[in-house]
Design a protein around this motif. Structure first.
Motif, PDB file in Angstrom:
ATOM      1  N   PRO A 102      -1.361  -0.116   6.621  1.00 17.01           N
ATOM      2  CA  PRO A 102      -2.696  -0.624   6.290  1.00 17.01           C
ATOM      3  C   PRO A 102      -2.611  -2.039   5.732  1.00 17.01           C
ATOM      4  O   PRO A 102      -1.705  -2.365   4.965  1.00 17.01           O
ATOM      5  CB  PRO A 102      -3.187   0.361   5.224  1.00 17.01           C
ATOM      6  CG  PRO A 102      -1.934   0.849   4.560  1.00 17.01           C
ATOM      7  CD  PRO A 102      -0.844   0.814   5.608  1.00 17.01           C
ATOM      8  N   VAL A 103      -3.527  -2.883   6.140  1.00 16.70           N
ATOM      9  CA  VAL A 103      -3.652  -4.229   5.583  1.00 16.70           C
ATOM     10  C   VAL A 103      -5.021  -4.338   4.927  1.00 16.70           C
ATOM     11  O   VAL A 103      -5.936  -3.575   5.240  1.00 16.70           O
ATOM     12  CB  VAL A 103      -3.473  -5.328   6.653  1.00 16.70           C
ATOM     13  CG1 VAL A 103      -2.099  -5.245   7.287  1.00 16.70           C
ATOM     14  CG2 VAL A 103      -4.562  -5.219   7.715  1.00 16.70           C
ATOM     15  N   ASP A 259       8.168  -4.638   4.414  1.00 15.69           N
ATOM     16  CA  ASP A 259       8.772  -3.948   5.555  1.00 15.69           C
ATOM     17  C   ASP A 259       8.486  -2.445   5.469  1.00 15.69           C
ATOM     18  O   ASP A 259       9.070  -1.735   4.656  1.00 15.69           O
ATOM     19  CB  ASP A 259      10.278  -4.197   5.595  1.00 15.69           C
ATOM     20  CG  ASP A 259      10.901  -3.728   6.907  1.00 15.69           C
ATOM     21  OD1 ASP A 259      10.194  -3.064   7.694  1.00 15.69           O
ATOM     22  OD2 ASP A 259      12.078  -4.016   7.148  1.00 15.69           O
ATOM     23  N   PHE A 260       7.612  -1.954   6.339  1.00 13.86           N
ATOM     24  CA  PHE A 260       7.250  -0.539   6.348  1.00 13.86           C
ATOM     25  C   PHE A 260       8.237   0.307   7.154  1.00 13.86           C
ATOM     26  O   PHE A 260       8.065   1.524   7.239  1.00 13.86           O
ATOM     27  CB  PHE A 260       5.831  -0.368   6.886  1.00 13.86           C
ATOM     28  CG  PHE A 260       4.781  -0.846   5.927  1.00 13.86           C
ATOM     29  CD1 PHE A 260       4.212   0.013   5.008  1.00 13.86           C
ATOM     30  CD2 PHE A 260       4.368  -2.172   5.938  1.00 13.86           C
ATOM     31  CE1 PHE A 260       3.255  -0.427   4.113  1.00 13.86           C
ATOM     32  CE2 PHE A 260       3.400  -2.627   5.055  1.00 13.86           C
ATOM     33  CZ  PHE A 260       2.847  -1.752   4.137  1.00 13.86           C
ATOM     34  N   TYR A 268       3.659   4.868   3.098  1.00 18.52           N
ATOM     35  CA  TYR A 268       2.378   4.180   2.965  1.00 18.52           C
ATOM     36  C   TYR A 268       1.701   3.912   4.297  1.00 18.52           C
ATOM     37  O   TYR A 268       0.629   3.291   4.335  1.00 18.52           O
ATOM     38  CB  TYR A 268       2.574   2.856   2.223  1.00 18.52           C
ATOM     39  CG  TYR A 268       2.986   3.024   0.789  1.00 18.52           C
ATOM     40  CD1 TYR A 268       2.122   3.581  -0.140  1.00 18.52           C
ATOM     41  CD2 TYR A 268       4.252   2.637   0.354  1.00 18.52           C
ATOM     42  CE1 TYR A 268       2.497   3.747  -1.462  1.00 18.52           C
ATOM     43  CE2 TYR A 268       4.642   2.789  -0.964  1.00 18.52           C
ATOM     44  CZ  TYR A 268       3.757   3.347  -1.874  1.00 18.52           C
ATOM     45  OH  TYR A 268       4.128   3.510  -3.176  1.00 18.52           O
ATOM     46  N   LEU A 269       2.288   4.356   5.415  1.00 22.92           N
ATOM     47  CA  LEU A 269       1.682   4.155   6.727  1.00 22.92           C
ATOM     48  C   LEU A 269       0.390   4.965   6.829  1.00 22.92           C
ATOM     49  O   LEU A 269       0.302   6.094   6.352  1.00 22.92           O
ATOM     50  CB  LEU A 269       2.646   4.566   7.833  1.00 22.92           C
ATOM     51  CG  LEU A 269       3.922   3.713   7.973  1.00 22.92           C
ATOM     52  CD1 LEU A 269       4.866   4.324   8.984  1.00 22.92           C
ATOM     53  CD2 LEU A 269       3.575   2.280   8.354  1.00 22.92           C
ATOM     54  N   CYS A 280      -1.256   3.132  -3.579  1.00 22.29           N
ATOM     55  CA  CYS A 280      -1.437   2.686  -2.201  1.00 22.29           C
ATOM     56  C   CYS A 280      -0.981   1.240  -2.070  1.00 22.29           C
ATOM     57  O   CYS A 280      -1.212   0.428  -2.971  1.00 22.29           O
ATOM     58  CB  CYS A 280      -2.900   2.801  -1.787  1.00 22.29           C
ATOM     59  SG  CYS A 280      -3.547   4.491  -1.799  1.00 22.29           S
ATOM     60  N   VAL A 281      -0.340   0.934  -0.949  1.00 25.03           N
ATOM     61  CA  VAL A 281       0.126  -0.429  -0.671  1.00 25.03           C
ATOM     62  C   VAL A 281      -0.491  -0.897   0.630  1.00 25.03           C
ATOM     63  O   VAL A 281      -0.399  -0.223   1.660  1.00 25.03           O
ATOM     64  CB  VAL A 281       1.670  -0.486  -0.574  1.00 25.03           C
ATOM     65  CG1 VAL A 281       2.127  -1.879  -0.147  1.00 25.03           C
ATOM     66  CG2 VAL A 281       2.305  -0.106  -1.893  1.00 25.03           C
TER      67      VAL A 281
END
Length: 583
Positions: A102-103, A259-260, A268-269, A280-281
């Motif tokens: 998430p952005v 880096d996910f 956090y995806l 949450c990130v």
């Protein structure tokens, strides 16, 4: 939330398709920025660059709601949003069972453009500088957009970016080289409506402030009682649940990406609901887990199979009401992009901003009289940045007095408080907290509370402007589960230690003001070394010395006058005590 008043009628997403298949690559958002007409109030356009997208149906989710999309043969994705139904929030992609990172999509209007490789040149100091992009700060008695457009028309320029709350607008000048640019900058600066002209000195990728000192292999967080603070929050606060209710807190990290693919951030995806409660990130995906943004954010939010290796806020989850960590940098346009991102995040409800960055003026000398060669800027650029940052803090005090900025002191072994040489740490305001760095001293076998348990990090900038110090070193993330990478050190990594505990303090008592947060942190601080002078000769202490008034609650004043070292456990204890005393 102020961002709810900004309306969005249409969103165009330009999606760059990766040649990798879903099996070869995860679904990732690499970039999301404003594009098109940045001044449109009827339609906001964003450009998104993704990776790992195949030909299956693609869902775009904004604040957990699917948005109808249409895709053409060129891989473009367009979506229209009813302006009454949306506000700033997390956006991610879904394709089959896969979820992207998430952005944070902000509906606020501050955005500036970065120069491409052919729009940057070397100036006389050998520094990369933008050739045709500059920003003008318009005097407050003028309408900034109207005046910037008037100036653009007068000089044959174009208004291409804006930080409207600061009355700052970015112009593309009709110039081909630095000589022409400098001549036009002088003419713009002489206009009575122009407060300052900001010349950006950076390449497409901002270099990081390197700490070249030795890097210990052990964990340094024990010096700040990291796990003791986690234990207090998890076990003492629930026991006081009838008296103390925790609150959600939103934190902004001015960094490029995370880096996910690393196990520390894979959880956090997709969707993340901070009300669960969770940490949450929201961030763009990075190419490597060893990057600056991943390490800084990891101190707050990494997830590890080793309990002592978790990020501070993620470790607090069971007793918290959720934390949102927004990693955002607006664009690669250097310092002005950092400020633009900060303005947007503050308008989106962020209470704490983490600034693990800073710059020195060319010619700055360290404590040994040697010139600093890390993150230096010319005098012309520094003057513009100083005016821009001053406008930011004036706006913050006027419109958002409850927001605190936590800034790294820097790694130049220099004086952080000399405004001629260091920004932004030299600003004197209750809404800026400056963090230096310390390291363990293994030459002495003493308990953690002893002043000689740590010593100042040789590279850390020093002096009275530094409010507090924290551990300099952390381990980078890797792509292997349960394995940590190389050690990274510097004030960049001390800063999120302070940001994290401030976020926890605000979750206990959201009414705390920036001045009160500083007072609680320094009252609770441990000390560092030296017991001879109240103030060191030539003010070369690592931080401002602890005052008697800051130790008034103690019977023993033997540590008066020493530098302040972050005590995360004691800071939380004093926060609880102060809350109970106000009831």
């Amino acid at each position: 939330m102020k961002s709810a008043t900004y309306f969005l009628t249409a969103l165009a997403l330009v999606l760059t398709l990766s040649t990798a298949t879903a099996e070869e690559s995860g679904l990732r958002i690499k970039d999301l920025q404003r594009c098109g007409d940045l001044f449109s109030t009827e339609q906001l356009t964003f450009c998104l660059r993704g990776e790992g997208v195949d030909d299956d149906d693609l869902k775009v989710m904004l604040r957990a709601k699917p948005i109808d999309v249409s895709r053409d043969g060129d891989g473009q994705v367009r979506l229209a949003l009813n302006r009454k139904d949306h506000q700033s929030g997390p956006l991610w992609l879904e394709q089959g069972e896969r979820r992207s990172n998430p952005v944070w999509l902000t509906l606020n209007a501050s955005h500036v453009l970065a120069a491409g490789p052919d729009q940057v040149a070397k100036n006389m100091d050998g520094l990369a500088t933008y050739v045709d992009l500059v920003s003008v700060i318009i005097e407050e008695d003028h309408d900034g957009l109207d005046e910037s457009r008037r100036l653009a028309k007068k000089y044959g320029a174009e208004v291409v970016g804006a930080i409207a709350p600061l009355n700052t607008y970015q112009l593309r000048l009709p110039v081909n080289n630095l000589t022409e640019r400098d001549a036009l900058v002088l003419r713009l600066g002489s206009e009575t409506s122009v407060d300052a002209v900001v010349v950006e000195e950076s390449g497409a990728e901002e270099p990081l402030e390197e700490d070249k000192q030795s890097k210990p292999r052990n964990s340094e967080w024990v010096a700040n009682r990291f796990l003791d603070a986690v234990d207090f929050y998890l076990h003492r606060l629930p026991a006081k649940q009838a008296e103390i209710q925790t609150h959600p807190v939103r934190i902004g990290i001015i960094e490029r990406d995370v880096d996910f693919d690393s196990p520390e951030f894979a959880a956090y995806l997709g969707d993340c609901d901070p009300a669960k409660p969770r940490t949450c990130v929201y961030a763009r995906d990075a190419e490597s887990p060893s990057g600056h943004g991943t390490s800084v954010t990891g101190i707050l939010a990494a997830r590890s199979i080793e309990p002592g290796d978790n990020g501070f806020l993620s470790a607090l989850e069971p007793a918290s009401s959720g934390f949102e960590v927004i990693v955002e940098r607006n664009s690669d346009a250097g310092i002005i992009a950092n400020v633009a991102a900060s303005v947007n995040l503050v308008e989106d409800g962020v209470r704490v901003l983490n600034w693990s960055w800073g710059i020195h003026r060319v010619g700055t000398l360290d404590v040994d009289g040697e010139q600093i060669d890390s993150l230096v800027r010319s005098g012309v650029a520094m003057s513009g940045y100083e005016e821009l940052l001053e406008e930011f803090f004036l706006w913050l005090r006027r419109e958002h007095p409850d927001v605190l900025v936590v800034n790294s002191a820097g790694n130049g072994s220099a004086h952080s408080g000399q405004d001629d040489y260091r920004l932004p740490s030299s600003f004197i305001t209750d809404q800026l907290m400056v963090v230096g760095a310390h390291q363990r001293d293994f030459s002495k076998d003493v308990p953690v509370e002893h002043p000689d348990y740590v010593t100042k990090r040789p590279s850390s900038n020093i002096d009275m402007r530094v409010d507090i110090t924290a551990s300099a070193c952390t381990r980078a993330a890797t792509l292997d589960k349960g394995k940590r990478g190389d050690v990274h050190c510097g004030t960049s990594y001390a800063t999120p230690m302070v940001t994290g505990v401030i976020g926890a303090m605000l979750s206990i008592n959201p009414a705390l003001e920036p001045e009160q947060l500083r007072e609680l942190l320094r009252r609770s601080a441990l000390t560092i070394g030296r017991n001879n002078d109240f103030e060191a000769v030539e003010a070369d202490d690592l931080t401002a010395p602890i005052l008697p008034s800051e130790r008034g609650y103690q019977l023993n004043n033997q540590d008066i006058g020493r530098s302040a070292r972050l005590d995360m456990r004691k800071a939380l204890e004093l926060t609880v005590d102060s809350l109970q005393q106000t009831r």
